[in-house]
Design a protein around this motif. Structure first.
Motif, mmCIF file in Angstrom:
data_model
loop_
_atom_site.group_PDB
_atom_site.id
_atom_site.type_symbol
_atom_site.label_atom_id
_atom_site.label_comp_id
_atom_site.label_asym_id
_atom_site.label_seq_id
_atom_site.Cartn_x
_atom_site.Cartn_y
_atom_site.Cartn_z
ATOM 1 N N LYS E 231 0.391 -1.613 -0.184
ATOM 2 C CA LYS E 231 -0.227 0.000 0.072
ATOM 3 C C LYS E 231 0.971 1.329 -0.092
ATOM 4 C CE LYS E 231 -4.253 -1.807 0.297
ATOM 5 N NZ LYS E 231 -4.621 -2.193 -1.164
ATOM 6 N N ILE E 232 1.614 1.378 0.863
ATOM 7 C CA ILE E 232 3.130 2.240 0.951
ATOM 8 C C ILE E 232 3.330 2.882 -0.378
ATOM 9 C CG2 ILE E 232 5.118 3.182 1.914
ATOM 10 C CD1 ILE E 232 4.018 2.035 4.564
ATOM 11 N N ARG E 233 3.873 2.181 -0.903
ATOM 12 C CA ARG E 233 4.334 1.772 -2.677
ATOM 13 C C ARG E 233 3.216 2.206 -3.962
ATOM 14 N NH1 ARG E 233 6.922 -2.626 -2.114
ATOM 15 N NH2 ARG E 233 4.966 -3.905 -2.923
ATOM 16 N N SER E 234 2.157 2.380 -2.968
ATOM 17 C CA SER E 234 0.847 3.058 -4.427
ATOM 18 C C SER E 234 1.171 5.057 -3.976
ATOM 19 C CB SER E 234 -0.429 2.482 -4.229
ATOM 20 O OG SER E 234 -0.676 2.776 -2.669
ATOM 21 N N ILE E 235 1.516 4.830 -2.451
ATOM 22 C CA ILE E 235 1.346 6.508 -2.451
ATOM 23 C C ILE E 235 2.427 7.435 -2.479
ATOM 24 C CG2 ILE E 235 0.247 7.876 0.026
ATOM 25 C CD1 ILE E 235 -0.233 5.645 1.897
ATOM 26 N N PRO E 236 2.098 8.293 -2.581
ATOM 27 C CA PRO E 236 3.500 9.452 -3.415
ATOM 28 C C PRO E 236 4.205 9.810 -2.855
ATOM 29 C CG PRO E 236 1.783 9.956 -5.047
ATOM 30 C CD PRO E 236 0.815 8.719 -4.147
ATOM 31 N N ASP E 237 5.173 9.715 -2.537
ATOM 32 C CA ASP E 237 6.126 10.986 -1.372
ATOM 33 C C ASP E 237 5.780 10.209 0.338
ATOM 34 O OD1 ASP E 237 7.226 12.479 -3.374
ATOM 35 O OD2 ASP E 237 5.130 13.358 -3.356
ATOM 36 N N PHE E 238 5.528 9.092 0.523
ATOM 37 C CA PHE E 238 5.540 8.797 2.296
ATOM 38 C C PHE E 238 6.301 8.854 2.494
ATOM 39 C CE2 PHE E 238 3.818 5.893 4.991
ATOM 40 C CZ PHE E 238 2.793 6.497 5.525
ATOM 41 N N PRO E 239 6.817 9.374 3.758
ATOM 42 C CA PRO E 239 8.425 9.068 4.147
ATOM 43 C C PRO E 239 8.654 8.287 4.913
ATOM 44 C CG PRO E 239 6.415 11.306 5.241
ATOM 45 C CD PRO E 239 5.624 9.558 4.454
ATOM 46 N N ALA E 240 9.752 7.611 4.878
ATOM 47 C CA ALA E 240 10.891 6.206 4.700
ATOM 48 C C ALA E 240 10.458 6.240 5.866
ATOM 49 C CB ALA E 240 11.970 6.188 3.864
ATOM 50 N N GLU E 241 10.605 7.284 6.752
ATOM 51 C CA GLU E 241 10.587 7.023 8.559
ATOM 52 C C GLU E 241 9.738 6.509 8.977
ATOM 53 O OE1 GLU E 241 13.225 8.861 10.564
ATOM 54 O OE2 GLU E 241 11.883 9.934 12.262
ATOM 55 N N LEU E 242 8.578 7.064 8.537
ATOM 56 C CA LEU E 242 7.271 6.703 8.830
ATOM 57 C C LEU E 242 7.291 5.341 8.323
ATOM 58 C CD1 LEU E 242 4.428 8.190 10.275
ATOM 59 C CD2 LEU E 242 3.567 9.062 7.735
ATOM 60 N N ALA E 243 7.260 4.512 7.522
ATOM 61 C CA ALA E 243 6.929 3.348 6.830
ATOM 62 C C ALA E 243 8.025 2.991 7.792
ATOM 63 C CB ALA E 243 7.566 3.766 5.337
ATOM 64 N N MET E 244 8.850 2.976 8.355
ATOM 65 C CA MET E 244 9.640 2.060 9.637
ATOM 66 C C MET E 244 8.590 2.332 10.604
ATOM 67 S SD MET E 244 14.003 2.492 10.101
ATOM 68 C CE MET E 244 13.388 4.339 10.144
ATOM 69 N N LEU E 245 8.453 3.271 11.087
ATOM 70 C CA LEU E 245 7.743 3.371 12.505
ATOM 71 C C LEU E 245 6.837 2.544 12.333
ATOM 72 C CD1 LEU E 245 9.253 7.470 13.185
ATOM 73 C CD2 LEU E 245 9.374 4.578 14.225
ATOM 74 N N VAL E 246 6.089 2.517 11.171
ATOM 75 C CA VAL E 246 4.432 1.913 11.354
ATOM 76 C C VAL E 246 5.014 0.303 11.017
ATOM 77 C CG1 VAL E 246 2.385 1.032 9.031
ATOM 78 C CG2 VAL E 246 3.599 3.763 9.909
ATOM 79 N N LYS E 247 6.242 0.199 10.608
ATOM 80 C CA LYS E 247 5.705 -0.898 9.891
ATOM 81 C C LYS E 247 6.608 -2.134 11.267
ATOM 82 C CE LYS E 247 7.838 -0.883 6.294
ATOM 83 N NZ LYS E 247 8.552 -1.451 4.511
ATOM 84 N N HIS E 248 7.304 -0.931 12.553
ATOM 85 C CA HIS E 248 8.166 -1.264 13.614
ATOM 86 C C HIS E 248 7.239 -2.145 14.409
ATOM 87 C CE1 HIS E 248 10.478 -1.655 17.095
ATOM 88 N NE2 HIS E 248 9.857 -0.306 17.758
#
Lengths: 319, 319, 319, 319, 319, 319
Positions: E231-248
């Motif tokens: 899902k995150i890959r489908s969203i433009p400009d999703f911040p990498a750190e935020l993605a990491m925090l969600v997955k964490h």
């Protein structure tokens, strides 16, 4: 002559004293010069020594296990006190007092051995009497058994410590069995006598207490089973089941796998031996700890037990 | 009259006997009819009873904790024996022999109490003497203390078991302390006397041994601290530190957190109490196990100890 | 006057400052002269002090728990900083600022106490209202409750910390119970109020936070059960089952045996209390750790939690 | 003649077949009549037999370890199938096929022994060659070594299993050491040969696989150390350090205290032996499990491993 | 038509009812005839079925996952109830009521989804809003998310259980964060929304709740990380750190290694998520247990929690 | 130019050398002046640097991750060596030799990559061939894979270490599978190839080996599953079950929950991968330890393994 003990050394203090050299390793710095790393012992503790100058020359003047006169300075390196050694050389054994390097039990080993022998000779089982006699008449064994420590730590252990602990345990067994019926007292006494006997091979204690290679790789439980088997082979008609029960007490006396017993106690005698051995050791070590720094209400933290012990008003009212 | 015991029941056997009804729960099937689930006890064990017919009628004829006459048939359900109950009704207490439902210690409680009292009255510490006297003169306490079991399991526990274990422990303490110096014997004896005393409240043992609600929610360690505090408040000038040391032995006597002690033993007396209490329990339970099914070389597997015990030739040569 | 704090001391720095003397032990060297070992505290930490010269003379000029003026030098011994003390003498309490030695909560204790009191007076259960009132009207208790810290560590704990944590927990309980049905809110609030109350006796916090002897030997769980029992005895007709449920929450609130609870939580209220108490403590300690050294992406390693915590860009975007 | 196997018995089925009687215990009911409890084995499993009628008479007609013809009925008691025995009598060994009672390895023991011997005779170390030869020329040893199982469970173990596992391990060692330098291959091979050798004494496997008393009380690790010591004593000039290294591999090969090794592996050879022994056992047992009930995507739950294993489409594409 | 449920079956009862056939395995007896082993389910439980006669014929008439009409008899085998099946044949899905086989949440899934959607649309962080919207607009996902259970056990889990638990957790989060400052509420809410989302793939729940192969081999933590990454890959400009925090938060929410989290919570939000998820599950399961068999003072023993829970007087006074 | 390495620093030694500045944190003392705390690295170790004077000025002259020339003095603070920095300034990358800061594998990465590629191209499964080819043709991946270390510790890890370990493991797999039947060798090889691949993202290793944020928060197991999923999506018709089996080997290869695997190995290939990965690592680390300080009979204590290893006579006779 012993002028200062390890435990009295302070940072920056000049050193000129005799130590036992328990380890001597030669290294080479990245810049190519040799150096020595020494382990120096006396009865109060151990300290590292480092030789940076003339290392190759000085190394020729002594060997590991020699007594050595060390001149240098106590200094801190990465938070631990060490001696920067300026000079080190062998001294003759005749010039040192052995008791400065290895403390002894306060009790006379011959007297303790006599008491232990008398207790065991009071048994009724003829096979077990023959077994203990096979040890009593083995002079090499008895010499080591009277001399061996019960542990490696210089502060908790001393020559004669194994005999002192073994005798205390036998006396404790005699008292405890009065409270119960159906215990095979002779079997239990023989287990008490032999349970730590392998420590005479697990440690070396000529000039310092150190683990032997066999002590590390096999341990006193396995080594004492081998010794007991050897003695049993020399006794005619020793019952196989009785031999197995004696050896079972040896291998199980640590009481659980995590403390290095390959088998759990599976007889009531093996269970009692485990408990009383453990209790006797704990009472001695707690009282030893209590005896140090008597002014405060709590002992220092005992790492192995994970706690301090409470002295209160110092036990003045007791006993 | 007791005609058959739980442990003698076999599949498909008709039943007509008296049991203690330890639980009585009413349920409703999906089809709307009522049924009863009973816990039926005698001194040999417990079994579930199920009433499928006339459940509502029969339920009116008895209550939980009544002795009941049960008619029905032993049957297997999902691998466990149960009684399908055809009829169940209350019987008067006067018609049953209480000892069929709760076994007793083989020793006379009055004689054991006298021996225990004599030991504790031999102490020297006046405060501790006052404390034990406060318990001895509390008739309600002493009645319960003489009657309480030491555990719940019907096969390992019986009326008078707490007193029997406590007395054995006190005698063991007296022997062990002879082997050491510096032990506060009076403190240790009082710890031995009171260490399991809370079990008089942890269990109910009127017609069967069951945990009380307080036993489950608070446990005997906490409950006995409260009782000891109550007694100490009644004694003038009881030293605060001594009170703390007594209570410390109670809360720490299980020896580790995992066995429910909120504090580890931190005095030598608390440590000894823990070891000897544990040892006394272990010797008794192993010997009890050894005494069952004496024909084989090994006992059955002991779940709590994770092992079987070895009998060899049945211990015929011993003691 | 306080001129330098423990946490600012560096090796070889001269020292002339006031500390709280938390321990004072006298020893004798092997050569026979006396020395002193001191534990010196202020609000920033603690450090050992050693007096080697004139120890017997100086020892007469102050006692343990005095504020003392210390002159000497910071020095490393075996890797730890200590003060080699040249002079030490008592100073009057009037000459020191108490807050240099024990930090306080940033919140006003009276305001926190008022908020806590209001929450608890909002309960409906008359017995529990009587119980909390028995504490509110006990001035000695309330004085200690407003003043006690929640922990020993000087860096994580401060005067008023127990009240601050308790109030936060009560407010958290009120929010959480809105999400569920069937919770006995009053019981849970009383558990929250009293769960750590024994810390007023577990610690001393007059001049420094230290464990008391009773804190070590009995612990706050057991001490608070005794206190609650005392209050309940003073309330007519307090239901026995309710008393048991309140005490159950106290003894079980650490949630597992390994953390010192002698009983596991066995009611839904005891389970909730355990979780929310633990959560509130964890949030506070993580946020405290996050607030230190804010420049880096990770906190330093937190030993008790076995990990560091991630700050990312310092949380600037948050809240 | 064997007419039905234990694993094929169903509830209520009449039984007339031959079993091995592994245990025979006599008891007395509360009503005073005798009964017998039997353990009946064949290669498919074991089942309890109970004789309620004519127990004393029937008991005279056979002994433990006899093959017996049993007539009776399979029945459930407390959830487990047992045989209610109406008649039981000894049959001659000549009338039974031994393989109905103990399964064998599918591989020829002589061929396996030849392969194992060849591998070990390829070593270069003369002392180790002498040691293995001392075993090869010990006919009693070799007979047992070819016959012994590797484990007790009837479903996982069979005659020749010890040799099969040992040979597989030696071949695995030869392959693995090709990938590394600096391994003492001869030492590792000898460790592989002898690591489980004590199982020839740990089990009895004449008519069924059972633990011996010595197996339970001492275990194969200790028993094989004693055997290896005996052989080493018979070899002139066997180096003491090499003997110690061989014995170290035996006592440490379970890899951790919790699995019954009194010492951890402390040489790279001991570490490799532990890993490869463990791996070989795991591959065999997982593949054995995979081979059962091949139709489903998952194996049944493996209690010792705490998991099921995934077959997917049954591995049809593999190998 | 469903005439009897698994939980109502009794020994020896004739059976004629419809079940879901969750497993169908064919075997061959030693005598060569075929048989079938079935797993038969309905919403009340599961039971094994065995077909001994005409197995090959009957096997052609249905497949795994069919609803089947079963005729036979309930019988005990080795202590567990099973059905000896005389006849079994497929029935059409149209002839059964699906809710007899899988229970549903008492709450309307559409209403719960609407409430959950509204909470998450109230966030401020635009990236996280985009992320949740990516899930809301994925109809396949939402259909599964509304339907999936939160667990496998038929008694504790039901269709819609995942949504019910997730919604309860989000509401709990909103309440708890009011008590603290500095929490990233949006991050925490997204963690709450997605923490168990992988259960839609971990289980199959078409006709019964079963683990999928992927659920067993990868688990919901790993599977949901993959889905969130997609899902995150489908969203433009999703911040990498935020993605990491969600997955964490997803990988750490079980809170410890032993419960299957490959990483410990290392942010305050991940820590709070772990606690509240755990608390919400515990409250629900304890209250569920409390609600069963309401007449007694204690619940039955809860294996996963290692304890019973206390009801007292049944909670009649509460709420 | 590098004049001295961290591991050669001694107390009180003047320092003038280049280091990599791995951390740069600014602080403020209680007296208000600024200071800097630096983490200074080279290939021999790391040391803390402290700037007390001109901190704000000097801070402007370099950034974290710069190479810096440091002038100052080595000094002990609270038992650890640090550098009191008098001057610090950035130096150009062109002026330093990168290998002074990060060591390399002794093997040529291109040659190792060629050998690894050849092994994997020898597989037969077309889907797995496509999968490895997708990695081989990803230049960014291959560059990192050839360069990444296998661990963080500077003493045990080096550039190229990941490739070296992976290649050794593949060769070991090829040997071991010869000893068994029924292993899916291709699946096992792919598992070996990819099992630690996520370490290319778990660490940064540009100028020093450090954990990345993602490495700490997600770990290499989760990160490599995401990468493998990405590659698999790019391959047409990759079987779903095969994808699951590959990913299962990645998530389970640590073998147990406590070592961070969220799932236990549940295929024979996953089990073998876990054992051989663990064995290969252990052999390398033990032999590395053996290779240091070769003169003594025992290695220094290995904290992670909880033991020393025995060298005996230094292994001169071996290999």
């Amino acid at each position: 002559m012993k002028l200062i003990f390890v435990s009295d050394l302070r940072e920056n203090q000049p050193v000129d004293s005799v130590f036992m050299c328990a380890a001597k390793n030669q290294g080479v710095t990245k810049s190519g010069s040799g150096y020595l790393t020494l382990k120096l012992l006396d009865r109060s503790g151990e300290i590292e020594g480092r030789v940076w100058d003339r290392a190759n020359d000085l190394a020729r003047g002594f060997e590991k296990s020699d007594y050595v006169r060390v001149r240098g300075q106590a200094t801190l390196y990465q938070g631990r006190l060490q001696i920067r050694v300026h000079d080190v050389a062998r001294v003759n054994d005749t010039e040192v007092a052995a008791e400065d390097f290895l403390p002894k039990s306060p009790h006379d080993p011959e007297a303790m051995a006599a008491e232990l022998t008398a207790i065991l000779r009071g048994m009724k089982n003829p096979h077990l009497l023959a077994l203990v006699e096979a040890f009593f008449t083995d002079d090499d064994f008895m010499d080591l058994f009277k001399r061996a420590p019960a542990g490696k730590s210089i502060h908790h252990a001393y020559l004669g410590g194994l005999l002192e602990h073994t005798l205390s345990l036998l006396k404790l067994i005699l008292k405890v069995v009065e409270n119960y019926r159906g215990i095979d007292v002779d079997l239990l006494l023989v287990g008490g006598f032999l349970h730590d006997m392998g420590k005479i091979y697990e440690f070396s204690y000529d000039r310092a207490v150190e683990y032997t290679d066999g002590g590390q790789l096999l341990g006193h439980l396995v080594m004492e089973v081998e010794k007991v088997s050897e003695k049993i082979r020399s006794i005619p008609d020793f019952p196989a089941e009785l031999a197995m029960l004696v050896k079972h007490m040896l291998v199980s006396h640590h009481g659980s796998y995590e403390f290095g017993s390959p088998k759990l106690p599976q007889t009531v005698e093996a269970m009692i031996l485990h408990y009383l051995d453990d209790l006797d050791g704990k009472i001695q070590s707690i009282q030893f700890l209590m005896g140090k720094e008597p002014g405060s209400r709590w002992t220092s933290f005992h790492r192995a037990y994970g706690r301090s012990f409470f002295r209160g008003d110092g036990g003045e009212k007791k006993d």
